[in-house]
Motif scaffolding. Structure first.
Motif, PDB file in Angstrom:
ATOM      1  N   GLY A  17      62.888  27.408  16.887  1.00 28.90           N
ATOM      2  CA  GLY A  17      62.806  25.959  16.751  1.00 28.90           C
ATOM      3  C   GLY A  17      62.043  25.569  15.491  1.00 28.90           C
ATOM      4  N   TYR A  53      57.997  22.374  13.075  1.00 27.03           N
ATOM      5  CA  TYR A  53      58.211  22.951  14.406  1.00 27.03           C
ATOM      6  C   TYR A  53      58.760  21.858  15.317  1.00 27.03           C
ATOM      7  CZ  TYR A  53      55.574  27.134  13.225  1.00 27.03           C
ATOM      8  OH  TYR A  53      55.146  28.302  12.643  1.00 27.03           O
ATOM      9  N   ARG A  54      59.943  22.090  15.835  1.00 27.33           N
ATOM     10  CA  ARG A  54      60.586  21.082  16.676  1.00 27.33           C
ATOM     11  C   ARG A  54      59.808  20.832  17.969  1.00 27.33           C
ATOM     12  NH1 ARG A  54      66.882  20.312  17.457  1.00 27.33           N
ATOM     13  NH2 ARG A  54      66.737  18.225  18.260  1.00 27.33           N
ATOM     14  N   ASP A  55      59.285  21.886  18.607  1.00 27.59           N
ATOM     15  CA  ASP A  55      58.577  21.684  19.876  1.00 27.59           C
ATOM     16  C   ASP A  55      57.301  20.872  19.703  1.00 27.59           C
ATOM     17  OD1 ASP A  55      57.296  23.786  18.544  1.00 27.59           O
ATOM     18  OD2 ASP A  55      56.752  24.819  20.399  1.00 27.59           O
TER      19      ASP A  55
END
Length: 151
Positions: free
Chosen positions: A88, A106-108
């Motif tokens: 991610g 960072y997508r999360d």
């Protein structure tokens, strides 16, 4: 602390550096000196096809330009973005006038770090950790940290 040797460990370590950074050059140096030269990292990256993340990058770069380099009137050029789906994690590079930019995200966490540096090698490298929630809206949900401060 022993430095991680596998790709997953390195990406996790970078995430920790990003979240806890008091000096933004630390996570960016790690990204450039450790991750970007790792053959496993280079092999995993694919062209980013997620239009939402791409739109966020463009929005983030424009807001950073307004806040960090307001005298630069140029739009981001040659924005190249890569995506590591397993982690991610997105990263890329771009030109902004006479500035070279590198960004990762960072997508999360919906958090990333951007650096803008003059190609001339002169002083004035600018770092910004950013968070984006939903759509990029500088008046509501975009925060830029200064070194030593966290949002």
């Amino acid at each position: 602390m022993q430095q991680p040797t596998n790709l997953a460990g390195k990406i996790a370590h970078l995430k920790t550096l990003l979240v806890n950074a008091e000096t933004f050059s630390d996570p960016m140096d790690y990204f450039l000196d450790v991750l970007s030269v790792d053959p496993a990292f280079l092999a995993k990256g694919k062209a980013l096809k997620d239009k939402q993340i791409e739109a966020r990058f463009y929005g983030v770069v424009e807001i950073l330009r307004q806040r960090m380099a307001p005298d630069v009137e140029a739009k981001p050029q040659s924005l190249t973005l890569a995506w590591l789906k397993q982690f991610g994690f997105a990263h890329g590079g771009f030109m902004l006038g006479s500035l070279l930019g590198v960004v990762f995200y960072y997508r999360d966490l919906d958090m990333g770090l951007c650096v803008l540096a003059p190609l001339s090698g002169s002083a004035g490298t600018l770092f910004s950790r950013f968070s984006v929630y939903d759509q990029v809206d500088p008046s509501k949900n975009f925060q830029v940290d200064r070194a030593g401060r966290r949002h």
